[in-house]
Scaffold this motif. Structure first.
Motif, PDB file in Angstrom:
ATOM      1  N   GLU A  65       0.848  -1.192   0.000  1.00 29.45           N
ATOM      2  CA  GLU A  65       0.000   0.000   0.000  1.00 29.45           C
ATOM      3  C   GLU A  65       0.883   1.241   0.000  1.00 29.45           C
ATOM      4  N   GLY A  66       0.320   2.358  -0.345  1.00 29.23           N
ATOM      5  CA  GLY A  66       1.058   3.612  -0.327  1.00 29.23           C
ATOM      6  C   GLY A  66       1.018   4.235   1.057  1.00 29.23           C
ATOM      7  N   VAL A  67       2.098   4.913   1.421  1.00 29.99           N
ATOM      8  CA  VAL A  67       2.148   5.580   2.727  1.00 29.99           C
ATOM      9  C   VAL A  67       2.592   7.030   2.546  1.00 29.99           C
ATOM     10  N   PHE A  68       1.802   7.922   3.092  1.00 29.34           N
ATOM     11  CA  PHE A  68       2.085   9.349   3.159  1.00 29.34           C
ATOM     12  C   PHE A  68       2.615   9.562   4.574  1.00 29.34           C
ATOM     13  N   LEU A  69       3.946   9.528   4.728  1.00 33.44           N
ATOM     14  CA  LEU A  69       4.602   9.582   6.028  1.00 33.44           C
ATOM     15  C   LEU A  69       4.985  11.029   6.315  1.00 33.44           C
ATOM     16  N   ASN A  70       4.273  11.634   7.262  1.00 29.82           N
ATOM     17  CA  ASN A  70       4.413  13.062   7.525  1.00 29.82           C
ATOM     18  C   ASN A  70       5.022  13.299   8.908  1.00 29.82           C
ATOM     19  N   PHE A  71       6.127  14.043   8.947  1.00 31.26           N
ATOM     20  CA  PHE A  71       6.773  14.423  10.202  1.00 31.26           C
ATOM     21  C   PHE A  71       6.375  15.861  10.512  1.00 31.26           C
ATOM     22  N   HIS A  99      -2.328   5.319   2.863  1.00 30.10           N
ATOM     23  CA  HIS A  99      -2.478   5.628   4.280  1.00 30.10           C
ATOM     24  C   HIS A  99      -1.634   6.823   4.673  1.00 30.10           C
ATOM     25  N   ILE A 100      -2.130   7.548   5.658  1.00 31.92           N
ATOM     26  CA  ILE A 100      -1.344   8.614   6.268  1.00 31.92           C
ATOM     27  C   ILE A 100      -0.874   8.106   7.610  1.00 31.92           C
ATOM     28  N   LEU A 101       0.404   8.291   7.867  1.00 29.94           N
ATOM     29  CA  LEU A 101       0.958   8.060   9.190  1.00 29.94           C
ATOM     30  C   LEU A 101       1.691   9.341   9.557  1.00 29.94           C
ATOM     31  N   ALA A 102       1.168  10.035  10.569  1.00 28.29           N
ATOM     32  CA  ALA A 102       1.757  11.296  11.006  1.00 28.29           C
ATOM     33  C   ALA A 102       2.643  11.029  12.216  1.00 28.29           C
ATOM     34  N   VAL A 103       3.892  11.488  12.143  1.00 33.99           N
ATOM     35  CA  VAL A 103       4.849  11.280  13.218  1.00 33.99           C
ATOM     36  C   VAL A 103       5.179  12.638  13.833  1.00 33.99           C
ATOM     37  N   ASN A 104       4.704  12.829  15.062  1.00 29.71           N
ATOM     38  CA  ASN A 104       5.016  14.048  15.789  1.00 29.71           C
ATOM     39  C   ASN A 104       6.404  13.902  16.404  1.00 29.71           C
ATOM     40  N   ILE A 105       7.164  14.983  16.343  1.00 32.17           N
ATOM     41  CA  ILE A 105       8.521  14.950  16.876  1.00 32.17           C
ATOM     42  C   ILE A 105       8.524  15.455  18.318  1.00 32.17           C
ATOM     43  N   LYS A 106       8.648  14.513  19.225  1.00 34.95           N
ATOM     44  CA  LYS A 106       8.914  14.744  20.645  1.00 34.95           C
ATOM     45  C   LYS A 106       7.900  15.604  21.390  1.00 34.95           C
ATOM     46  N   GLY A 107       6.646  15.641  20.929  1.00 31.09           N
ATOM     47  CA  GLY A 107       5.631  16.384  21.663  1.00 31.09           C
ATOM     48  C   GLY A 107       5.125  15.581  22.852  1.00 31.09           C
ATOM     49  N   ARG A 116      -4.724  16.985  17.962  1.00 31.96           N
ATOM     50  CA  ARG A 116      -5.553  16.051  17.191  1.00 31.96           C
ATOM     51  C   ARG A 116      -7.035  16.373  17.373  1.00 31.96           C
ATOM     52  N   ASP A 117      -7.443  16.573  18.612  1.00 27.95           N
ATOM     53  CA  ASP A 117      -8.852  16.844  18.897  1.00 27.95           C
ATOM     54  C   ASP A 117      -9.288  18.188  18.331  1.00 27.95           C
ATOM     55  N   ASN A 118      -8.439  19.199  18.432  1.00 28.90           N
ATOM     56  CA  ASN A 118      -8.747  20.529  17.917  1.00 28.90           C
ATOM     57  C   ASN A 118      -8.953  20.513  16.400  1.00 28.90           C
ATOM     58  N   TYR A 119      -8.128  19.739  15.697  1.00 33.54           N
ATOM     59  CA  TYR A 119      -8.216  19.667  14.239  1.00 33.54           C
ATOM     60  C   TYR A 119      -9.105  18.508  13.762  1.00 33.54           C
ATOM     61  N   LYS A 120      -9.670  17.753  14.711  1.00 29.77           N
ATOM     62  CA  LYS A 120     -10.551  16.618  14.400  1.00 29.77           C
ATOM     63  C   LYS A 120      -9.881  15.618  13.442  1.00 29.77           C
ATOM     64  N   LEU A 121      -8.642  15.255  13.761  1.00 27.17           N
ATOM     65  CA  LEU A 121      -7.868  14.351  12.916  1.00 27.17           C
ATOM     66  C   LEU A 121      -8.202  12.902  13.262  1.00 27.17           C
ATOM     67  N   THR A 122      -8.361  12.084  12.227  1.00 33.10           N
ATOM     68  CA  THR A 122      -8.701  10.672  12.446  1.00 33.10           C
ATOM     69  C   THR A 122      -7.607   9.723  11.966  1.00 33.10           C
ATOM     70  N   PHE A 123      -6.609  10.220  11.248  1.00 32.10           N
ATOM     71  CA  PHE A 123      -5.528   9.338  10.806  1.00 32.10           C
ATOM     72  C   PHE A 123      -4.595   9.052  11.982  1.00 32.10           C
ATOM     73  N   PRO A 124      -3.819   7.966  11.891  1.00 31.48           N
ATOM     74  CA  PRO A 124      -2.922   7.610  12.996  1.00 31.48           C
ATOM     75  C   PRO A 124      -1.843   8.663  13.223  1.00 31.48           C
ATOM     76  N   ILE A 125      -1.670   9.007  14.494  1.00 35.09           N
ATOM     77  CA  ILE A 125      -0.630   9.952  14.894  1.00 35.09           C
ATOM     78  C   ILE A 125       0.217   9.269  15.962  1.00 35.09           C
ATOM     79  N   ALA A 126       1.507   9.154  15.674  1.00 35.40           N
ATOM     80  CA  ALA A 126       2.445   8.576  16.632  1.00 35.40           C
ATOM     81  C   ALA A 126       3.426   9.666  17.059  1.00 35.40           C
TER      82      ALA A 126
END
Length: 177
Positions: A65-71, A99-107, A116-126
């Protein structure tokens, strides 16, 4: 006379200490493990991170599958602006094998959950708490996005904010046949 010999002795000790420090710095710079810079066509390095819901995500789990990996970061203005576009396209492409996989840096969990809640995001955030994934992917500016194809190869690396049309086009480019 004793005063001059003490001064001379101090000067010699300081010089030796300075030379040792300079040597250590030069050695560290010259022999430091060099991190390979990732390029288009490379296999995307595998990693495992846990998302905010406690689910583990391994990049290798997305093979085929395709992955949109966003830092990104909660403090990053361009990241904030592109998140609603990513959410919109996530909903459009989720069933198409991209798929989108969002990777937050050290938050902190609290800040990232609030974001996530403020922006109503439903994709996985690690959260990359140790910055180990950031280091492997050589992330410097935020946002940075890696487009990864179904074979796990890097198709493109984007190191800037994207419009919704750009995000849609990029997700189409990694959509499996």
């Amino acid at each position: 006379m004793a005063s001059k010999s003490k001064k001379k002795k101090r000067l010699v000790i300081r010089t030796v200490v300075l030379l040792l420090l300079v040597s250590a710095v030069v050695y560290t710079i010259a022999f430091k493990d060099k991190v390979d810079v990732l390029a288009v066509g490379d296999m995307a390095p595998d990693f495992e991170l846990t998302d905010l819901d406690g689910n583990k995500h391994r990049l290798s789990d997305y093979k085929g599958e395709g992955v949109f990996l966003n830092f990104w970061g909660t403090w990053c203005g361009p990241c904030k602006r592109e998140m609603p576009f990513m959410e919109s396209q996530y909903k459009a492409f989720e069933k198409k094998g991209v798929h989108i996989l969002a990777v937050n840096i050290k938050g902190s969990d609290l800040k990232v959950e609030a974001f996530r809640d403020n922006y109503k995001l439903t994709f996985p955030i690690a959260i990359d708490k140790t910055e180990s994934v950031k280091e492997v992917y050589n992330i410097i500016p935020l946002p940075t996005t890696f487009l990864i194809n179904k074979e796990g190869r890097i198709e493109q690396i984007i190191t800037r904010e994207m419009s919704e049309d750009e995000i849609k086009s990029h997700m189409e480019s990694i959509q499996p046949d």
